[in-house]
Design a protein around this motif. Structure first.
Motif, short mmCIF file in Angstrom:
data_model
loop_
_atom_site.label_atom_id
_atom_site.label_comp_id
_atom_site.label_asym_id
_atom_site.label_seq_id
_atom_site.Cartn_x
_atom_site.Cartn_y
_atom_site.Cartn_z
N ILE A 24 0.84 -1.21 0.00
CA ILE A 24 0.00 0.00 0.00
C ILE A 24 0.87 1.25 0.00
N ASP A 25 0.32 2.26 -0.65
CA ASP A 25 0.92 3.58 -0.59
C ASP A 25 0.05 4.42 0.35
N ILE A 26 0.68 5.09 1.28
CA ILE A 26 -0.11 5.79 2.30
C ILE A 26 -0.16 7.30 2.05
N ALA A 27 0.36 7.74 0.89
CA ALA A 27 0.54 9.17 0.65
C ALA A 27 -0.75 9.96 0.89
N PHE A 28 -1.88 9.44 0.41
CA PHE A 28 -3.13 10.19 0.53
C PHE A 28 -3.77 10.08 1.92
N TYR A 29 -3.17 9.28 2.77
CA TYR A 29 -3.72 9.07 4.12
C TYR A 29 -2.91 9.82 5.18
N ARG A 30 -1.85 10.50 4.74
CA ARG A 30 -0.99 11.20 5.71
C ARG A 30 -1.78 12.29 6.42
N ASP A 31 -1.49 12.49 7.71
CA ASP A 31 -2.24 13.52 8.44
C ASP A 31 -1.77 14.94 8.09
N ASP A 32 -0.62 15.04 7.36
CA ASP A 32 -0.14 16.37 6.97
C ASP A 32 -0.32 16.61 5.47
N LEU A 33 -1.19 15.83 4.83
CA LEU A 33 -1.36 15.93 3.37
C LEU A 33 -1.71 17.36 2.95
N ALA A 34 -2.63 17.97 3.70
CA ALA A 34 -3.12 19.30 3.31
C ALA A 34 -2.07 20.39 3.47
N THR A 35 -1.10 20.17 4.33
CA THR A 35 -0.14 21.24 4.64
C THR A 35 1.23 21.02 4.00
N ARG A 36 1.40 19.90 3.29
CA ARG A 36 2.71 19.66 2.66
C ARG A 36 2.90 20.59 1.47
N PRO A 37 4.11 21.08 1.26
CA PRO A 37 4.35 22.08 0.22
C PRO A 37 4.17 21.55 -1.20
N SER A 38 4.41 20.25 -1.42
CA SER A 38 4.29 19.73 -2.79
C SER A 38 3.41 18.49 -2.81
N ALA A 39 2.91 18.18 -3.99
CA ALA A 39 2.04 17.00 -4.13
C ALA A 39 2.85 15.74 -3.84
N PRO A 40 2.22 14.75 -3.21
CA PRO A 40 2.97 13.54 -2.87
C PRO A 40 3.25 12.69 -4.12
N VAL A 41 4.36 11.95 -4.07
CA VAL A 41 4.64 10.94 -5.10
C VAL A 41 3.84 9.70 -4.70
N VAL A 42 2.95 9.27 -5.57
CA VAL A 42 2.07 8.16 -5.20
C VAL A 42 2.40 6.93 -6.03
N HIS A 43 2.54 5.80 -5.37
CA HIS A 43 2.73 4.52 -6.06
C HIS A 43 1.41 3.75 -6.01
N ALA A 44 1.23 2.85 -6.95
CA ALA A 44 0.00 2.05 -6.94
C ALA A 44 -0.02 1.13 -5.72
N SER A 45 -1.18 0.96 -5.14
CA SER A 45 -1.35 -0.02 -4.06
C SER A 45 -1.89 -1.31 -4.67
N HIS A 46 -1.54 -2.43 -4.07
CA HIS A 46 -2.04 -3.73 -4.54
C HIS A 46 -2.53 -4.53 -3.35
N VAL A 47 -3.82 -4.58 -3.20
CA VAL A 47 -4.41 -5.47 -2.19
C VAL A 47 -5.50 -6.23 -2.95
N ASP A 48 -5.08 -7.30 -3.63
CA ASP A 48 -5.97 -7.98 -4.57
C ASP A 48 -6.61 -9.21 -3.94
#
Ligand code: PRP
Ligand code: URA
Length: 187
Positions: free
Chosen positions: A66-90
Motif C-alpha cells: 500500500i501507498d499511504i501518501a493520501f492518508y498522511r495527516d499532513d497531506l493538506a499542509t505539505r508544500p508539494s504534491a505527494p509521489v504516489v505509487h499504486a497499491s495492490h491489495v488484490d
C-alpha cells in the motif's frame, strides 16, 4: 563527508527477517494470515518476509502493498504534491490477521495512515505490525508486534534502511546529526 554507522549489515538483515518470519508463524494460524508492506522499502521487506513465511507454512498467505501518501495527516499542509505509487491489495482481507510491514518506525504516523488505508479494503480480524527498525520518538500510541532491532536515537539522527532491490545494498545505518538532512523534510 558521510558520517554513518552501520548497525545491521546484509547478514544481520537476513537473520533478522528470518527471526521475524518465525515469530509471525508462531503467533498466527496460517489460514488467517495476510502480509501488507508500506511503499517503498516496507513493501520490499514484506515480499522477503512473505517468501520466508511461505517456506515455513504449507500455504502461501496473500501479499499486498500500500501507498499511504493520501492518508498522511499532513497531506493538506505539505508544500508539494505527494509521489504516489499504486497499491495492490488484490484479496479480501475481511477476517484475516493483516501484518503491516515497514522499514522504520519513528513517530508512528506512517503506520496510522497505513491502518487507515487497510480499512478501506475491508475489515481485518486484527492488524499487527512488523518493522525492521524501531527508533523510538513515538507521537501516537502505536507499538510494533515484531521488531528487528530497537535503535535508541536522537531526534536529529536518521535511520537509513537500504535494500538491494532499490539501493543495491542491504544495510541499516544511523546518520549523525550533521548528515541527517532528510529528517527535516520527511516527518
Ligand atoms: O513513524 P514515522 O514518523 O511515520 O516514520 C517512519 C516512516 O518514515 C520513513 O519514510 P519516509 O517518509 O522518511 O520516506 P522514505 O520511505 O522515502 O524514507 C519510513 O520508510 C517509514 O515509513
Ligand atoms: O530516521 C528515520 C525517520 C523516519 N524515517 C526513516 O526512514 N528514518
Amino acid at each position: 563527508m558521510t558520517d554513518e554507522k552501520v548497525v545491521l549489515d546484509r547478514d544481520d538483515m537476513r537473520r533478522t527477517l528470518v527471526r521475524i518470519a518465525h515469530e509471525i508463524v508462531e503467533k498466527n494460524p496460517a489460514q488467517q494470515l495476510a502480509i501488507v508492506g508500506i511503499h517503498r522499502r516496507g513493501a520490499v521487506l514484506a515480499a522477503r518476509l512473505h517468501a520466508l513465511v511461505s517456506e515455513l507454512l504449507d500455504v502461501d498467505p496473500p501479499l499486498g502493498d500500500i501507498d499511504i501518501a493520501f492518508y498522511r495527516d499532513d497531506l493538506a499542509t505539505r508544500p508539494s504534491a505527494p509521489v504516489v505509487h499504486a497499491s495492490h491489495v488484490d484479496f479480501p482481507l475481511d477476517g484475516l490477521t493483516v501484518v503491516i510491514v515497514d522499514d522504520v518506525l519513528y513517530t508512528g504516523r506512517t503506520v496510522r495512515s497505513a491502518i487507515d488505508a487497510i480499512f478501506d479494503y475491508g475489515r481485518p480480524a486484527r492488524v499487527q505490525l512488523a518493522v525492521l527498525a524501531d527508533r523510538g520518538h513515538r507521537e501516537l500510541p502505536i507499538r510494533p508486534d515484531y521488531v528487528g532491532k530497537n535503535l535508541p536515537t536522537a531526534r536529529e539522527e536518521r535511520v537509513n534502511v537500504r535494500v538491494e532491490e532499490l539501493d543495491d545494498v542491504d544495510e541499516v545505518t544511523i546518520s549523525e546529526a550533521s548528515t541527517a538532512t532528510q529528517e527535516v523534510t520527511t516527518t
